[in-house]
Scaffold this active site. Structure first.
Site, PDB file in Angstrom:
ATOM      1  N   CYS A 102       0.883  -1.366  -0.166  1.00 42.96           N
ATOM      2  CA  CYS A 102       0.080   0.124   0.188  1.00 42.96           C
ATOM      3  C   CYS A 102       0.935   1.311  -0.191  1.00 42.96           C
ATOM      4  O   CYS A 102       0.395   2.140  -0.534  1.00 42.96           O
ATOM      5  CB  CYS A 102      -0.821   0.065   1.138  1.00 42.96           C
ATOM      6  N   ASN A 154     -10.097  -1.003  -2.695  1.00 41.89           N
ATOM      7  CA  ASN A 154      -8.588  -0.704  -2.082  1.00 41.89           C
ATOM      8  C   ASN A 154      -7.845  -1.123  -3.463  1.00 41.89           C
ATOM      9  O   ASN A 154      -7.881  -2.284  -3.283  1.00 41.89           O
ATOM     10  CB  ASN A 154      -8.195  -1.157  -0.946  1.00 41.89           C
ATOM     11  N   HIS A 200      -3.812   7.185   0.730  1.00 38.09           N
ATOM     12  CA  HIS A 200      -4.176   5.784   0.373  1.00 38.09           C
ATOM     13  C   HIS A 200      -5.392   5.401   0.652  1.00 38.09           C
ATOM     14  O   HIS A 200      -5.909   5.311   1.794  1.00 38.09           O
ATOM     15  CB  HIS A 200      -3.168   4.793   0.963  1.00 38.09           C
TER      16      HIS A 200
HETATM   17  O1  UT7 Z   1      -4.712  -1.294   2.409  1.00 36.95           O
HETATM   18  C1  UT7 Z   1      -3.880  -2.101   3.472  1.00 36.95           C
HETATM   19  C2  UT7 Z   1      -4.323  -1.842   4.510  1.00 36.95           C
HETATM   20  N1  UT7 Z   1      -5.528  -2.239   5.121  1.00 36.95           N
HETATM   21  C3  UT7 Z   1      -6.505  -1.823   5.710  1.00 36.95           C
HETATM   22  O2  UT7 Z   1      -6.364  -0.750   6.354  1.00 36.95           O
HETATM   23  C4  UT7 Z   1      -7.718  -2.605   6.364  1.00 36.95           C
HETATM   24  C5  UT7 Z   1      -7.935  -2.232   7.778  1.00 36.95           C
HETATM   25  N2  UT7 Z   1      -9.067  -3.028   8.346  1.00 36.95           N
HETATM   26  C6  UT7 Z   1     -10.277  -2.809   7.844  1.00 36.95           C
HETATM   27  O3  UT7 Z   1     -10.344  -1.956   6.919  1.00 36.95           O
HETATM   28  C7  UT7 Z   1     -11.334  -3.629   8.556  1.00 36.95           C
HETATM   29  O4  UT7 Z   1     -10.688  -4.284   9.884  1.00 36.95           O
HETATM   30  C8  UT7 Z   1     -12.068  -4.677   7.818  1.00 36.95           C
HETATM   31  C9  UT7 Z   1     -13.041  -3.843   6.880  1.00 36.95           C
HETATM   32  C10 UT7 Z   1     -11.253  -5.386   7.039  1.00 36.95           C
HETATM   33  C11 UT7 Z   1     -13.084  -5.705   8.762  1.00 36.95           C
HETATM   34  O5  UT7 Z   1     -14.121  -4.753   9.413  1.00 36.95           O
HETATM   35  P1  UT7 Z   1     -13.967  -5.240  11.066  1.00 36.95           P
HETATM   36  O6  UT7 Z   1     -15.046  -4.035  11.521  1.00 36.95           O
HETATM   37  O7  UT7 Z   1     -12.553  -4.817  11.506  1.00 36.95           O
HETATM   38  O8  UT7 Z   1     -14.413  -6.657  11.120  1.00 36.95           O
HETATM   39  P2  UT7 Z   1     -14.150  -7.764  11.862  1.00 36.95           P
HETATM   40  O9  UT7 Z   1     -13.000  -8.468  11.022  1.00 36.95           O
HETATM   41  O10 UT7 Z   1     -13.848  -7.417  13.211  1.00 36.95           O
HETATM   42  O11 UT7 Z   1     -15.300  -8.751  11.635  1.00 36.95           O
HETATM   43  C12 UT7 Z   1     -16.394  -8.368  12.138  1.00 36.95           C
HETATM   44  C13 UT7 Z   1     -17.569  -9.312  12.022  1.00 36.95           C
HETATM   45  C14 UT7 Z   1     -17.117 -10.698  12.100  1.00 36.95           C
HETATM   46  O12 UT7 Z   1     -17.973 -11.673  12.461  1.00 36.95           O
HETATM   47  P3  UT7 Z   1     -18.584 -12.038  14.168  1.00 36.95           P
HETATM   48  O13 UT7 Z   1     -17.024 -12.817  14.292  1.00 36.95           O
HETATM   49  O14 UT7 Z   1     -18.521 -10.797  14.806  1.00 36.95           O
HETATM   50  O15 UT7 Z   1     -19.493 -12.901  13.979  1.00 36.95           O
HETATM   51  C15 UT7 Z   1     -16.735 -11.276  10.652  1.00 36.95           C
HETATM   52  O16 UT7 Z   1     -16.862 -12.567  10.361  1.00 36.95           O
HETATM   53  O17 UT7 Z   1     -17.822  -9.197  10.528  1.00 36.95           O
HETATM   54  C16 UT7 Z   1     -17.814 -10.469  10.021  1.00 36.95           C
HETATM   55  N3  UT7 Z   1     -17.078 -10.242   8.605  1.00 36.95           N
HETATM   56  C17 UT7 Z   1     -17.946 -10.201   7.517  1.00 36.95           C
HETATM   57  N4  UT7 Z   1     -19.604 -10.023   7.386  1.00 36.95           N
HETATM   58  C18 UT7 Z   1     -19.709  -9.664   6.208  1.00 36.95           C
HETATM   59  C19 UT7 Z   1     -15.965 -10.169   8.054  1.00 36.95           C
HETATM   60  N5  UT7 Z   1     -15.825  -9.837   6.653  1.00 36.95           N
HETATM   61  C20 UT7 Z   1     -17.341  -9.831   6.361  1.00 36.95           C
HETATM   62  C21 UT7 Z   1     -17.720  -9.773   5.305  1.00 36.95           C
HETATM   63  N6  UT7 Z   1     -19.164  -9.665   5.066  1.00 36.95           N
HETATM   64  N7  UT7 Z   1     -17.275  -9.166   3.777  1.00 36.95           N
END
Ligand code: UT7
Length: 351
Positions: free
Chosen positions: A114, A308, A278
């Site tokens: 990134c 992204n 970014h």
């Molecule tokens: O460019 C490189 C740098 N990358 C970044 O900067 C990414 C930084 N991180 C993020 O943008 C966020 O952490 C994400 C968008 C990737 C994820 O969001 P989050 O709010 O951190 O979600 P999480 O991973 O903590 O997951 C929360 C819930 C989980 O379910 P449970 O365990 O609470 O039942 C996941 O399984 O959301 C679920 N989940 C989804 N649900 C529907 C994870 N991905 C998805 C999805 N659709 N695509």
């Protein structure tokens, strides 16, 4: 001492649009979750077997070169940032050099994910400041769609990423109030595995296979054993991300590295005409905007349309903002990135 200015910008976005609803056809996800957590509505995917990071990078580069008022023959050095190269080796830089019929100039691939574009700009800037080169092509291009896990298991990563390419020509300028003021690069390898692809199809790096795998007869007497199709299915050779850990570090480091750039020139956030972060996640961009108390018109985001695109996201956003007339001569533009590595950086420039 010469400074470097951005003399031309270009971008290429592949045709195929994939909406959040399209992804619900192949994995358990939904439009509301994706928009709420990331701001993304849709992304574009490259055409399989037709488009690669190089082919898209070439298209973006051709536009940037034309807008700089030069030809491909005038380019003195190529810097190509990508985590999704056409080949494992050689890099995309030489493929671009060949496709564009350039002179036998240097071609460097930058593997900084990134922040790859910021790292490339910083390197190019040093070559121009020393007087070694006058016109440097910097490309950021990614084809993520060929390497993502399109099952529910990979949904936290897959919904975020899109394909595309952006490019700039950095050119030497002697003008007093123009060009790159400073660049700032950082890394922290303690977080390396938190956003990574560790095993691109073989028993990777330092991670030893377990006993049963060690005992397997292979036709590889020395070194690593290649994976069988069954092992391929079981192994994690897709990108892997601890989203929350990456998010936390990103919202810490983005404002820090932007402030570092501003302090170096004795400037403050209110002096910024346009910040191009970014495009990692709209929530991250909004956090930075809030923290630095910037107005909406001081920040350009387009992750909603393109997802992204890693190393391509800043040059694409820069090109789009320029085409929209958001950047004028004399404007203070700040570019900043954070991502896998972890690596992060910023570049502050007077347009
Ligand atoms: O460019 C490189 C740098 N990358 C970044 O900067 C990414 C930084 N991180 C993020 O943008 C966020 O952490 C994400 C968008 C990737 C994820 O969001 P989050 O709010 O951190 O979600 P999480 O991973 O903590 O997951 C929360 C819930 C989980 O379910 P449970 O365990 O609470 O039942 C996941 O399984 O959301 C679920 N989940 C989804 N649900 C529907 C994870 N991905 C998805 C999805 N659709 N695509």
């Amino acid at each position: 001492m010469p400074k470097s200015k951005i003399a031309g910008v270009g971008m290429y976005i592949p045709e195929q649009v994939v909406t959040n609803n399209d992804l619900t056809q192949v994995m358990d996800t939904n439009d509301a979750w994706i928009q709420e957590r990331t701001g993304i509505k849709e992304r574009h995917y490259a055409a399989p077997y037709k488009e690669t990071s190089t082919t898209m990078g070439v298209k973006a580069a051709a536009i940037a070169i034309e807008r700089a008022g030069i030809t491909a023959q005038d380019i003195d050095l190529i810097l190509f940032a990508t985590l999704s190269p056409d080949y494992y080796f050689p890099g995309c830089g030489v493929l671009l050099q060949r496709t564009m019929g350039m002179r036998e100039i240097g071609a460097i691939d930058i593997r900084n994910q990134c922040s790859g574009f910021i790292y490339s700009i910083s390197i190019a800037d040093q070559f121009i400041k020393t007087g070694m080169y006058k016109n440097i092509l910097v490309v950021g291009a990614e084809v993520h769609s060929f390497g993502l896990d399109f099952t529910t298991r990979g949904r936290n990563v897959t919904v975020i990423f899109g394909d595309g390419a952006g490019a700039v020509v950095l050119q030497a300028t002697e003008k007093e109030n123009q060009g790159i003021l400073s660049t700032h690069l950082h890394s922290d390898g303690l977080g390396a595995e938190l956003l990574s692809m560790m095993n691109p199809g073989f028993h990777g790096g330092i991670h030893e296979p377990d006993e049963s795998k060690k005992q397997r007869q292979t036709n590889q007497p020395f070194g690593r054993a290649f994976m069988s199709p069954e092992e391929m299915a079981a192994y994690d050779f897709y990108p892997n991300m601890d989203g929350q850990a990456v998010f936390k570090k990103a919202v810490d480091k983005f404002p820090e590295v932007i402030m570092e750039a501003l302090h170096t020139s004795g400037l403050k956030p209110s002096d910024i005409n346009l910040l191009i972060p970014h495009q990692a996640n709209l929530r991250i961009s909004q956090f930075i905007q809030h923290k630095l108390k910037l107005r909406d018109d001081q920040v350009h985001n387009n992750i909603q349309k393109f997802g992204n695109t890693t190393a391509a996201s800043i040059p694409i956003a820069l090109c789009e903002a320029w085409e929209m007339g958001k950047i004028k001569e004399g404007d203070l533009v700040c570019l900043a990135a954070f991502g896998s590595g972890f690596t992060w950086g910023s570049a502050l420039l007077r347009w």
